[in-house]
Design a protein around this motif. Structure first.
Motif, PDB file in Angstrom:
ATOM      1  N   MET A 163       0.850  -1.192   0.000  1.00 32.08           N
ATOM      2  CA  MET A 163       0.000   0.000   0.000  1.00 32.08           C
ATOM      3  C   MET A 163       0.888   1.245   0.000  1.00 32.08           C
ATOM      4  N   ASN A 164       0.563   2.191  -0.897  1.00 34.03           N
ATOM      5  CA  ASN A 164       1.354   3.430  -0.953  1.00 34.03           C
ATOM      6  C   ASN A 164       0.866   4.397   0.121  1.00 34.03           C
ATOM      7  N   ILE A 165       1.756   4.729   1.038  1.00 36.66           N
ATOM      8  CA  ILE A 165       1.357   5.635   2.120  1.00 36.66           C
ATOM      9  C   ILE A 165       1.686   7.088   1.770  1.00 36.66           C
ATOM     10  N   VAL A 166       2.664   7.277   0.907  1.00 38.56           N
ATOM     11  CA  VAL A 166       2.986   8.633   0.412  1.00 38.56           C
ATOM     12  C   VAL A 166       2.994   8.578  -1.110  1.00 38.56           C
ATOM     13  N   GLU A 216       4.110   1.357   2.469  1.00 38.92           N
ATOM     14  CA  GLU A 216       4.072   1.282   3.939  1.00 38.92           C
ATOM     15  C   GLU A 216       5.146   0.313   4.451  1.00 38.92           C
ATOM     16  N   GLY A 217       5.942   0.796   5.392  1.00 41.11           N
ATOM     17  CA  GLY A 217       6.941  -0.046   6.046  1.00 41.11           C
ATOM     18  C   GLY A 217       8.312  -0.058   5.400  1.00 41.11           C
ATOM     19  N   ALA A 259      -1.132   9.079   3.304  1.00 39.10           N
ATOM     20  CA  ALA A 259      -2.202   8.204   3.807  1.00 39.10           C
ATOM     21  C   ALA A 259      -3.562   8.615   3.227  1.00 39.10           C
ATOM     22  N   GLY A 260      -3.568   8.949   1.959  1.00 41.14           N
ATOM     23  CA  GLY A 260      -4.805   9.308   1.273  1.00 41.14           C
ATOM     24  C   GLY A 260      -5.246  10.743   1.510  1.00 41.14           C
ATOM     25  N   LEU A 261      -4.507  11.498   2.312  1.00 41.85           N
ATOM     26  CA  LEU A 261      -4.864  12.898   2.578  1.00 41.85           C
ATOM     27  C   LEU A 261      -4.126  13.780   1.579  1.00 41.85           C
ATOM     28  N   THR A 262      -4.882  14.386   0.682  1.00 46.57           N
ATOM     29  CA  THR A 262      -4.261  15.156  -0.392  1.00 46.57           C
ATOM     30  C   THR A 262      -3.949  16.570   0.093  1.00 46.57           C
ATOM     31  N   TYR A 263      -2.766  17.074  -0.318  1.00 39.97           N
ATOM     32  CA  TYR A 263      -2.340  18.429   0.058  1.00 39.97           C
ATOM     33  C   TYR A 263      -2.943  19.440  -0.904  1.00 39.97           C
ATOM     34  N   PRO A 264      -3.159  20.678  -0.524  1.00 44.62           N
ATOM     35  CA  PRO A 264      -2.886  21.248   0.791  1.00 44.62           C
ATOM     36  C   PRO A 264      -4.011  21.015   1.811  1.00 44.62           C
TER      37      PRO A 264
END
Lengths: 321, 244
Positions: free
Chosen positions: A1-4, A28-29, A63-68
């Protein structure tokens, strides 16, 4: 899973482009390394991902939270260890850790327990009551790492963690990074020490002048410099006409004289060293060492980036070993 | 709740690390004493404590807050510890509010040092202290936000000090504390009315020495507007200049 996830990230300061279309992801990891010389854009990339710099264009998410928009929520999941220790000089080690935990909303009891645990884990218990300004560089860096993980982040950004510190502290910090990796943290490590990246990272990106010029796992990157089979002999002495004599005797093998008594043999097929040892014996030369040479990440880096390695090593002192 | 834990700890750390340090506490005591003595000597010994009090209170706040905030923030930005705050999951407005709260409290405490000293010399019972406190709070807040404006505009600690004086000294002479505004040359009068301290000082004069010239309610309103505008302007600059 891609965390970033980072896509086509650009950072411009007026007409200067510090980061130029960088794309990568962190699984992740894993420990992911950003390797490059000073001014390559490593810190700027981290600054954009941590909220210290605004993104000019491109996208980033943690973690799925898109910037900004998702930055503030993402900051809860991120731990940051900057290239220079930035804790409070006037506070002692324990107070610094408690203050950093408080910034993440951790309750007093919990942050004090956590601070004591981390001081112990980082062998800083005795120094815990000393002001931060009285710490050595290595101790400062260790406490900065402790401050970066006190809120138990899922992702850790380590910006040049061993730069400018003594060999022993650098080793301790590398061991700490490996321990954090074992605990399941995802780590983005920037460094200009090639051996460090080679030792710690699962995947590495070479960043030069704001651009990723190569990205892959260590074996993937090594494929770039596979030169068939390489054997190196260290002899009592190499005469000037030795290479010519070798070529005459072994036309299928290419040679390279490294220095006055070291010579390398290159071949597409495995090299049988028995005829070579006999050949040197007949010439009256003693063989002190014969070894197979494996390409290093340094070879890959130099080949791909064309960066002068010695210059890069001298940019910042300490840390190796 | 989590944000307020951060807020309280930033405020507590600043109070402990900067504002409650002995040199700053002694500054809070020495400064009003020095001003009172200076005016005492100037008046040939016939000084009226009540008439001096608004001026000394205003100057204690102005000098305490503007320089303290500008210097502490510039210092933290220079040694990069301010980045710790910027990378924390705390809303930027709340973060700046936490940083400025320490200076505002410092200003309020500074303002009441001369009051405590004056109590030993003259009775101060017939003063409406609640409006005085509200005015002191607003003067403190506007001065603090000026300090924030200075902090955003400079990069070195010494620049913060110099730049603070650029604002403070003209304010002392133009706000009507020592030279009544009506006695100022015509071309300087408009300048007086664009300074927040003019309104804060006039409220204190109206409440303490009863010689204010402007309406208290209007002055409060104008001071509040100054406060909000300065905060908004400083925040705009913070976002523009600190997160580039």
């Amino acid at each position: 899973m891609n965390i970033v996830e980072v896509n086509d990230l650009v950072k411009r300061y007026d007409s200067f482009t510090a980061v130029d279309g960088v794309t990568f992801h962190l699984t992740e990891g894993e420990i992911f390394g950003l390797l490059g010389p000073n001014g390559a854009g490593k810190t700027t990339t981290i600054n954009m991902l941590t909220g210290l710099a605004r993104i000019t264009s491109g996208s980033a998410s943690v973690a799925g939270l898109t910037y900004p928009g998702g930055l503030k929520k993402a900051q809860r999941l991120i731990g940051i260890v900057p290239d220079e220790s930035n804790l409070y000089e006037e506070l002692d080690g324990f107070e610094n850790l408690c203050f950093c935990a408080a910034l993440y909303g951790i309750s007093r009891k919990e942050r004090e327990t956590k601070a004591r645990e981390l001081l112990e884990q980082f062998n800083l218990t005795e120094a815990g009551e000393r002001p931060f300004k009285a710490y050595s560089k290595g101790m400062k860096r260790k406490l900065t790492i402790a401050a970066g993980i006190i809120h138990d982040p899922r992702i850790l950004f380590l910006d040049e963690p061993t730069t400018g510190i003594d060999v022993s502290s650098a080793r301790q910090i590398r061991a700490l990074i490996q321990e954090l990796h074992r605990q399941g943290k995802t780590i983005l490590l920037t460094t200009h020490y090639i051996e460090e990246a080679e030792r710690l990272c699962q995947r590495i990106a070479f960043l030069v002048q704001g651009k990723i010029v190569r990205l892959g796992t260590l074996p993937d990157l090594m494929e770039e410099v596979q030169q068939g089979n390489v054997v190196q002999f260290t002899l009592s002495k190499a005469t000037p006409d030795l290479a010519e004599k070798i070529f005459g005797a072994f036309p299928e093998i290419q040679t390279e004289t490294i220095n006055t008594n070291t010579i390398r043999f290159f071949s597409a097929t495995p090299i049988n060293i028995a005829p070579l040892t006999r050949f040197f014996d007949e010439l009256g030369l003693s063989i002190f060492e014969a070894k197979r040479i494996h390409p290093s990440l340094e070879d890959v880096f130099v080949k791909v980036t064309k960066v002068v390695l010695n210059q890069m090593k001298q940019e910042k002192g300490g840390g190796k070993g | 709740m989590k944000s307020w834990i951060a807020f309280w700890n930033i405020l507590k750390k600043d109070m402990r690390t900067y504002y409650l340090k002995p040199p700053n506490i002694s500054w809070g005591i020495i400064f009003p004493v020095a001003w009172t003595l200076m005016l005492f000597v100037k008046s040939g010994g016939s000084v009226n404590i009540i008439s001096l009090l608004p001026g000394v209170m205003c100057l204690s706040i102005l000098f305490g807050t503007t320089s303290m905030l500008a210097v502490t923030i510039t210092f933290e930005r220079r040694n990069r510890s301010f980045e710790r705050l910027l990378i924390a999951p705390v809303d930027l407005n709340l973060l700046i509010f936490a940083k400025t709260s320490g200076a505002i409290l410092f200003g309020i405490v500074n303002a009441f040092f001369p009051v405590v000293m004056a109590l030993f010399l003259t009775p101060l019972f017939d003063i409406a202290w609640f409006p005085v406190l509200a005015d002191v709070f607003l003067i403190s807040a506007t001065s603090t936000f000026m300090g924030l404006f200075i902090a955003v505009s400079v990069s070195e600690v010494f620049e913060a000090q110099t730049f603070s004086n650029f604002f403070r000294f003209p304010m002392i002479f133009l706000c009507g504390l020592f030279i009544p505004i009506q006695d100022l040359p015509g071309f300087l009068k408009p300048l007086s009315y664009i300074l927040p301290l003019t309104y804060g000082a006039d409220i204190l004069k109206s409440l303490i020495s009863r010689d204010g010239h402007m309406g208290i309610a209007a002055s409060f309103l104008i001071l509040l507007v100054f406060c909000l505008v300065l905060f908004w302007f400083s925040m705009r600059n913070v976002k523009r200049k600190w997160i580039v």
